[in-house]
Write a protein that holds these residues in place. Sequence first.
Motif, PDB file in Angstrom:
ATOM      1  N   GLU A  97     174.209  46.635 -20.523  1.00  0.00           N
ATOM      2  CA  GLU A  97     175.268  45.877 -20.997  1.00  0.00           C
ATOM      3  C   GLU A  97     175.671  46.634 -22.221  1.00  0.00           C
ATOM      4  N   ASN A  98     175.096  47.812 -22.760  1.00  0.00           N
ATOM      5  CA  ASN A  98     175.363  48.303 -23.746  1.00  0.00           C
ATOM      6  C   ASN A  98     176.029  49.831 -23.435  1.00  0.00           C
ATOM      7  N   ASN A 290     179.887  46.802 -17.149  1.00  0.00           N
ATOM      8  CA  ASN A 290     180.121  46.380 -18.528  1.00  0.00           C
ATOM      9  C   ASN A 290     181.022  46.877 -19.255  1.00  0.00           C
TER      10      ASN A 290
END
Length: 365
Positions: A97-98, A290
């Motif tokens: 997600e980063n 993401n």
Amino acid sequence: MSKLSRRIFLSVTTAITVMGVSQLITSCGNNNNNNASDDTSTPTPTEITGEVNLYSSRHYNTDTELYNGFTEETGIKVNLVEGKPDELIERIKSEGENTQADVFMTVDVARLWRAEDVDIFAPTSSAILEERIPASLRDPNGLWFGFTRRARVIMYNPDKVSPEELSTYEDLADPKWKGRVIIRSSSNIYNQSLVAALVETHGEEKTEEWVKGFVANFAREPQGNDTAQIKDVAAGIGDLTLANTYYLARLAKDEDPASQEVVKKVKIFFPNQDDRGTHVNISGAGVVKNAPNAENAVKFLEYLSSDKAQEFFAKGNNEYPVVEGVTVDPVLESFGTFKEDDVTIDAFGPNLATAVQVMNRGGWK
């Protein structure tokens, strides 16, 4: 277009939010301006209105001009992170997600499938992409799209081989070619994708039989890249090989007399023209799951499907465009037209593991 090293990308991206791009990285003719503004006019080349982070395993310098064209047209700056495909896939996966990746671009559908298999792509719905990219050259769920085509063809020495002797990939397992075939190793992704396509067409058992017959015809153990095979065919070390068309096109554009001599001694034959067609692969890309700039990522992919970008993108590596009607590079055009394999390209990936096993069992080193 800004080019960031893989090691410093995350730290630079963090610093951008604090300091501004112009103080940190070198842009190709553009200055960053991310301040809020009420001006809704079309951005000029100096008005950067956003960014897209491109993780790419394509290593062709001409692509830089293509990315600059996107910025000129949209005001969106391209931050480029280059690396080997499997390394980039693993990096995006581990970042989760980063991740800062918006688009993952690579060569060969097998690598796109690997990225799909580890779930790093987001489904993309775009009327532009669906209209312009043929259904056979994109994922049915919109996870990735092909933007250039590369044909894997027979290249032969006309002093040793008559074109009347040639017909299909399958025919290369015939004993008449014993001691006449040279090719790169089974670890090469282009060869793996070709065998994966044969598995889709003929099934595992028949493809393994073909591999065994093909290997029995090798003039030497596999070695070198496609360019090396072409040069060795010209030198008479082997009578024929399988190679991607753009490798011969590169040699044709090389002014070195040695390259010109090679080109004079090697001809192209498009296999399987009387049945399913010649094996075709792609260079392609998809929006990362993401992506922090997903909307810009879609715009970037749509731009790559435009006529202008298609012509330049394909010519940058002597590949074929995917959009019908776009001008083909003159050298590629001189090779002639051909019928493409009608196997849907998204079928290659699921057959990849089987293809590798078949090649191993068949003795293709």
